[in-house]
Design an enzyme around this catalytic site. Structure first.
Site, PDB file in Angstrom:
ATOM      1  N   HIS A   1       0.823  -1.208   0.000  1.00 15.22           N
ATOM      2  CA  HIS A   1       0.000   0.000   0.000  1.00 15.22           C
ATOM      3  C   HIS A   1       0.859   1.260   0.000  1.00 15.22           C
ATOM      4  O   HIS A   1       2.035   1.239   0.371  1.00 15.22           O
ATOM      5  CB  HIS A   1      -0.960   0.008   1.193  1.00 15.22           C
ATOM      6  CG  HIS A   1      -0.255   0.070   2.524  1.00 15.22           C
ATOM      7  ND1 HIS A   1       0.318   1.220   3.016  1.00 15.22           N
ATOM      8  CD2 HIS A   1      -0.032  -0.894   3.444  1.00 15.22           C
ATOM      9  CE1 HIS A   1       0.863   0.971   4.195  1.00 15.22           C
ATOM     10  NE2 HIS A   1       0.671  -0.309   4.481  1.00 15.22           N
TER      11      HIS A   1
ATOM     12  N   GLU B   1      -1.958  -7.216   7.906  1.00 14.10           N
ATOM     13  CA  GLU B   1      -0.584  -7.077   8.379  1.00 14.10           C
ATOM     14  C   GLU B   1      -0.361  -7.935   9.619  1.00 14.10           C
ATOM     15  O   GLU B   1      -1.301  -8.248  10.350  1.00 14.10           O
ATOM     16  CB  GLU B   1      -0.286  -5.601   8.684  1.00 14.10           C
ATOM     17  CG  GLU B   1       1.104  -5.302   9.204  1.00 14.10           C
ATOM     18  CD  GLU B   1       2.236  -5.687   8.255  1.00 14.10           C
ATOM     19  OE1 GLU B   1       2.451  -6.902   8.033  1.00 14.10           O
ATOM     20  OE2 GLU B   1       2.925  -4.776   7.769  1.00 14.10           O
TER      21      GLU B   1
END
Length: 185
Positions: free
Chosen positions: A9, A79
């Protein structure tokens, strides 16, 4: 077997300041949005069998800006859960836990390397079984660990793969040998 395309990202406030970010759902910074848009022409025209994204806003927004607004949310792409170290920098962690790294240390209240390996193995196995290429939008430690698992290495070996925000990497297969075809580009 298809290739596994990895996109980290774009930049967020915490990624820029070195704060560990897993469950905190931060937006992209303007520079992160710009980096995500810059990925669009690099990915345009490629026929992916499936496009997946972490459920976190920063990954989903990167996917949208890169031209994939319909990316399928995959919880396995979150994550690494940092537990008590969420929002804390490595420098701050070292004040009480000298020498700690996500790769070799324990993370109070967070995920273990074995737990991370289990969920990322599902991603790698599905990508290998799928005809065509897979594109995923996710996070730094997650993608570094996924690369290690793709190569048949322990999660801790993700430490050797530096990965910047807003970058594209490609994992592939060369005559039965998993390889890194492109990294951090």
């Amino acid at each position: 077997m298809g290739h596994l395309y990895l996109v980290r990202h774009g930049a967020t406030e915490w990624s820029e300041s070195g704060r560990h970010t897993s469950v905190t759902d931060l937006p992209l910074l303007p520079a992160g949005e710009q980096a995500a848009r810059a990925l669009a022409p690099r990915l345009a025209g490629h026929d992916f069998a499936v496009v997946l994204t972490s459920p976190r806003r920063r990954a989903r927004h990167t996917a949208e800006l890169a031209g994939f607004p319909d990316a399928v949310v995959d919880e396995d792409l979150v994550e690494w859960c940092y537990g008590d170290y969420e929002g804390v920098t490595t420098e701050e962690i070292h004040r009480t836990d000298p020498g700690w790294t996500i790769w070799t240390g324990s993370t109070p209240g967070g995920e273990t390397a074995a737990e991370v390996a289990t969920r990322l193995d599902r991603v790698a196995t599905a990508a290998r079984a799928r005809p065509g290429d897979t594109l995923v939008f996710a996070h730094g430690h997650c993608l570094r660990a996924l690369a290690a698992r793709w190569l048949g290495l322990p999660v801790a070996e993700g430490r050797i793969f530096g990965l910047d925000t807003g970058t594209l990497s490609v994992l592939a297969d060369d005559r039965g040998q998993p390889i890194v075809q492109r990294w951090n580009s």
